[in-house]
Scaffold this motif. Structure first.
Motif, PDB file in Angstrom:
ATOM      1  N   ASP A 120       0.969  -1.313  -0.171  1.00 32.28           N
ATOM      2  CA  ASP A 120      -0.089  -0.224   0.064  1.00 32.28           C
ATOM      3  C   ASP A 120       0.869   1.178   0.021  1.00 32.28           C
ATOM      4  O   ASP A 120       1.286   1.738   0.992  1.00 32.28           O
ATOM      5  N   GLU A 123       0.010   4.470   1.764  1.00 35.08           N
ATOM      6  CA  GLU A 123       0.349   4.314   3.245  1.00 35.08           C
ATOM      7  C   GLU A 123       1.532   4.458   3.542  1.00 35.08           C
ATOM      8  O   GLU A 123       1.837   5.336   4.507  1.00 35.08           O
ATOM      9  N   SER A 126       2.660   8.013   3.523  1.00 34.82           N
ATOM     10  CA  SER A 126       1.883   9.103   4.170  1.00 34.82           C
ATOM     11  C   SER A 126       2.617  10.041   5.052  1.00 34.82           C
ATOM     12  O   SER A 126       2.401  11.179   5.176  1.00 34.82           O
TER      13      SER A 126
END
Length: 345
Positions: A120, A123, A126
């Motif tokens: 991901d 993510e 982030s």
């Protein structure tokens, strides 16, 4: 401070002790290493938060590997698990006129089975400010190449700086694709491009006139590489900085070492004369780690960033293993001209 994320394979390194040949040795020294992990270790040593992304199997060797990364304060929370094995490389360290030798045993490693969608990336990124990958990763498999492109595109969407070390390894491209067929689409998304004196030629056919890496006698004319930098920037206009490491090989134990960086103009480092190399594996990765640190710490001073990278990687040649276990203070001491090696008391 936001993190630097690196993505690639980490391997078990099995090396003959000293300068023994494989046929002479009855035991091997075990450590870990891999281009992107080596960069993460360097940055963690300099106090930069890092996150290393890879795919590892669920077994005790992988747990050993994770513990080594954590020992150096490298982030491992985004590593995904799966597959059957961690890759291995065997190292025989050369001496004088005998070159070092590497034998890979990394076929069907866990990361070779990675596919887009397994990580991901939104993510992962982030809390990131920088993403680094090398040309080794897309050489492993089509899935690894696709996952690397997926990561670059996700970083680009977020405005994260992306760097690459071209790191051409001819013995790795075995899944039916070639470096010149795969790498351009990935490098197009990069803001910083690093290569050695041969990478641009091997991957993109770009080389300085009259240069033969096999016959430098330790002398490399840095000015010759301005054209290489300019041609790479012309082909990949997103790239704001192109850097070339310059290794002059006198013999296996004695190299000269420096680099050039092209931003608004060409910057050149001093040239180090490394007369007694302990371990040159990971030298380019230690340069990249020092460069990322330098560009983050001295964003308005490319010369200072380049000088830090060259000094840091010069010190790496004195350290056994893939990882560059040096501090900022040690690099700065060398930058000040203290290369005496006197005992610090």
């Amino acid at each position: 401070m936001k993190k630097v994320v690196t993505f690639g394979e980490i391997m078990l390194r099995l090396a003959t002790p000293g300068y023994l040949r494989f046929i002479q040795s009855n035991h091997l020294n075990a450590t870990f290493g891999g281009g992107e992990a080596n960069v993460a270790v360097s940055l963690a040593n300099y106090g930069i938060p890092t996150e290393f992304v890879t795919r590892l199997p669920q077994n005790d060797i992988a747990e050993w590997c994770l513990s080594e990364l954590r020992k150096y304060n490298v982030g491992t929370s985004r590593i995904i698990r799966g597959g059957d094995r961690i890759g291995i490389y065997f190292l025989e360290t050369g001496a004088v006129t005998r070159a070092s030798k590497v034998v890979y045993d990394r076929a069907n490693s866990s990361i070779a089975g990675i596919r887009p969608g397994m990580v991901d990336w939104d993510e992962v990124f982030s809390d990131a400010q920088w993403f680094h990958w090398t040309g080794i990763t897309p050489a492993l498999s089509q899935g690894a190449a696709d996952a690397c492109l997926e990561a670059i595109e996700a970083a680009n969407r977020r405005g994260i700086t992306v760097s690459t070390d071209l790191n051409y390894r001819k013995n790795l491209w075995k899944y039916g694709k070639t470096a010149d067929g795969v790498m351009p689409a990935l490098v197009e998304g990069c803001d910083v491009i690093l290569g050695n004196e041969e990478d641009a030629e091997k991957v993109f056919g770009i080389k300085p006139e009259g240069f033969d890496a096999a016959h430098t006698d330790g002398e490399i004319d840095a000015d010759r590489f301005q054209s290489v930098c300019l041609r790479l920037k012309e082909r990949f206009p997103r790239a704001e900085k192109v850097i070339i490491t310059l290794r002059g090989s006198i013999n296996a134990n004695h190299n000269t070492w420096g680099g050039v960086l092209h931003a608004d103009r060409l910057y050149q480092s001093r040239r180090y004369d490394i007369t007694h190399i302990v371990d040159r594996v990971g030298g380019g990765d230690s340069f990249m780690g020092g460069l990322i640190y330098g560009l983050l710490t001295y964003p308005a001073d490319p010369q200072q960033a380049l000088d830090f990278a060259v000094a840091a990687s010069c010190l790496k040649h004195t350290i056994y293993g893939d990882f560059n276990a040096v501090s900022i203070a040690e690099v700065e001491q060398l930058l000040k001209g203290d290369g005496s090696g006197r005992v610090s008391r």
